[in-house]
Enzyme design. Structure first.
Site, PDB file in Angstrom:
ATOM      1  N   GLU A  29      16.076   0.392 -89.361  1.00 35.72           N
ATOM      2  CA  GLU A  29      16.272  -0.022 -88.385  1.00 35.72           C
ATOM      3  C   GLU A  29      16.631   0.748 -87.649  1.00 35.72           C
ATOM      4  O   GLU A  29      16.173   0.416 -85.713  1.00 35.72           O
ATOM      5  CB  GLU A  29      17.453  -1.201 -88.502  1.00 35.72           C
ATOM      6  CG  GLU A  29      17.020  -2.700 -89.286  1.00 35.72           C
ATOM      7  CD  GLU A  29      18.300  -3.593 -89.484  1.00 35.72           C
ATOM      8  OE1 GLU A  29      18.160  -4.487 -89.591  1.00 35.72           O
ATOM      9  OE2 GLU A  29      19.280  -3.239 -89.410  1.00 35.72           O
ATOM     10  N   GLY A  95      17.913 -13.465 -91.891  1.00 39.63           N
ATOM     11  CA  GLY A  95      17.212 -14.990 -92.732  1.00 39.63           C
ATOM     12  C   GLY A  95      17.644 -16.070 -92.111  1.00 39.63           C
ATOM     13  O   GLY A  95      17.759 -16.407 -91.243  1.00 39.63           O
ATOM     14  N   VAL A 181      23.090 -14.167 -96.969  1.00 40.42           N
ATOM     15  CA  VAL A 181      22.835 -15.782 -97.457  1.00 40.42           C
ATOM     16  C   VAL A 181      21.892 -15.443 -97.697  1.00 40.42           C
ATOM     17  O   VAL A 181      20.515 -15.359 -97.539  1.00 40.42           O
ATOM     18  CB  VAL A 181      22.854 -16.464 -95.967  1.00 40.42           C
ATOM     19  CG1 VAL A 181      22.592 -18.108 -96.480  1.00 40.42           C
ATOM     20  CG2 VAL A 181      24.306 -16.559 -95.234  1.00 40.42           C
ATOM     21  N   MET A 201      24.453 -10.501 -90.230  1.00 39.19           N
ATOM     22  CA  MET A 201      25.662  -9.876 -90.341  1.00 39.19           C
ATOM     23  C   MET A 201      27.130  -9.326 -88.866  1.00 39.19           C
ATOM     24  O   MET A 201      28.012  -8.630 -89.599  1.00 39.19           O
ATOM     25  CB  MET A 201      26.282  -9.250 -91.000  1.00 39.19           C
ATOM     26  CG  MET A 201      25.740 -10.691 -93.048  1.00 39.19           C
ATOM     27  SD  MET A 201      25.545  -9.533 -94.664  1.00 39.19           S
ATOM     28  CE  MET A 201      27.330  -9.008 -94.290  1.00 39.19           C
ATOM     29  N   GLU A 202      26.026  -9.568 -87.742  1.00 36.04           N
ATOM     30  CA  GLU A 202      26.886  -7.742 -86.938  1.00 36.04           C
ATOM     31  C   GLU A 202      26.682  -8.885 -85.970  1.00 36.04           C
ATOM     32  O   GLU A 202      27.772  -8.397 -85.195  1.00 36.04           O
ATOM     33  CB  GLU A 202      26.280  -6.751 -86.935  1.00 36.04           C
ATOM     34  CG  GLU A 202      26.430  -5.820 -88.481  1.00 36.04           C
ATOM     35  CD  GLU A 202      24.979  -6.540 -89.424  1.00 36.04           C
ATOM     36  OE1 GLU A 202      24.741  -6.083 -90.285  1.00 36.04           O
ATOM     37  OE2 GLU A 202      24.022  -7.052 -88.900  1.00 36.04           O
ATOM     38  N   ASP A 225      13.269 -13.293 -94.366  1.00 38.02           N
ATOM     39  CA  ASP A 225      13.782 -13.783 -95.890  1.00 38.02           C
ATOM     40  C   ASP A 225      14.294 -14.998 -95.437  1.00 38.02           C
ATOM     41  O   ASP A 225      14.290 -15.345 -93.805  1.00 38.02           O
ATOM     42  CB  ASP A 225      14.471 -13.299 -96.683  1.00 38.02           C
ATOM     43  CG  ASP A 225      16.249 -13.301 -95.715  1.00 38.02           C
ATOM     44  OD1 ASP A 225      16.733 -14.065 -95.673  1.00 38.02           O
ATOM     45  OD2 ASP A 225      16.666 -12.323 -95.394  1.00 38.02           O
TER      46      ASP A 225
END
Length: 255
Positions: A29, A95, A181, A201-202, A225
């Site tokens: 990334e 996600g 997830v 998550m961040e 996803d």
């Protein structure tokens, strides 16, 4: 919508705060930025490499922050402490929570909610800690200047097609938590709990650091996803490229 001159004034408050911080959780990334940078110098703090140079004519510092809220917050705090910044952009994948989002779509936000920050009661998990006033709602919201800037430039951003369609850019809330997830039931629970468009998550950790530092922050998250058993890696690279394309547009439109 405010005029462009009003949008850009906060970014010009300090002559020595001319650098934009760019963070990503995973190496892929951030590599697409570091590989395109010019006049790069690297400084290391707590094992993290901060790459400083020029990108799209702008002064930037690019760093891989790591996965999860603790790693992201640590990296963002180091970034703010060691470099005078005009703002922070967190870029990468996420996600989907909302059903209308599809692979490659991009979500823009200057606010995020910690979906796993709350109170465990007999009746189940409840967001926030209601007996501590400042912790009743785990929403993190930063100065919206960078967010407003990208919305003020509606020209088409070159997003990569996925699954035979052109991705769409959305504006909305990002949900953050220390869990990957990959289950439809958990995905639905988080969406119902937060109303967010995507989960990652961040983001909330980075927004909180930016909020405390008093600088703008923009989250750019591209759908890789469906927050279920969809193979995360199948669409990861293209989704990351779409997030990066939005960041480049921000850089091209900064004063």
């Amino acid at each position: 919508m405010p005029s462009q001159s009003l949008l850009l004034d906060p970014l010009e408050k300090s002559a020595d705060s001319s650098t934009l911080g760019i963070l990503g959780a995973l190496p892929e990334e951030v590599a697409m930025f570091t590989e395109a940078m010019e006049t790069v110098s690297t400084q290391t703090y707590l094992g993290r490499q901060f790459h400083q140079g020029s990108l799209a004519g702008q002064s930037v510092v690019v760093v891989q922050g790591g996965v999860g809220k603790v790693r992201a917050a640590t990296t963002a705090a180091l970034l703010v402490a060691h470099f005078p910044l005009r703002g922070i952009i967190f870029t990468g994948v996420a996600g989907a929570l909302a059903d209308h989002l599809q692979m490659g779509d991009v979500v823009l936000a200057h606010a995020a909610i910690e979906h796993d920050f709350g109170t465990g009661r007999e009746e189940g998990f409840v967001l926030g800690i209601d007996f501590i006033p400042e912790l009743r709602h785990p929403l993190a919201q930063a100065d919206s200047t960078l967010y407003d800037l990208i919305l003020a430039h509606p020209e088409k951003i070159p997003l990569q097609p996925l699954q035979g369609r052109d991705p769409v850019i959305h504006q909305g809330l990002v949900a953050t938590g220390d869990v990957f997830v990959a289950h439809a039931g958990l995905r639905q629970e988080i969406q119902k709990r937060t109303g967010a468009l995507v989960v990652e998550m961040e983001g909330a950790a980075v927004v909180r650091v930016a909020q405390e530092a008093g600088i703008p922050c923009l989250l750019v998250r591209s759908v890789s996803d469906a927050g279920d058993d969809t193979d995360f890696l199948s669409f990861f690279q293209t989704a990351a490229l779409n997030s990066a394309a939005v960041v480049h547009t921000v850089l091209q439109n900064l004063p």
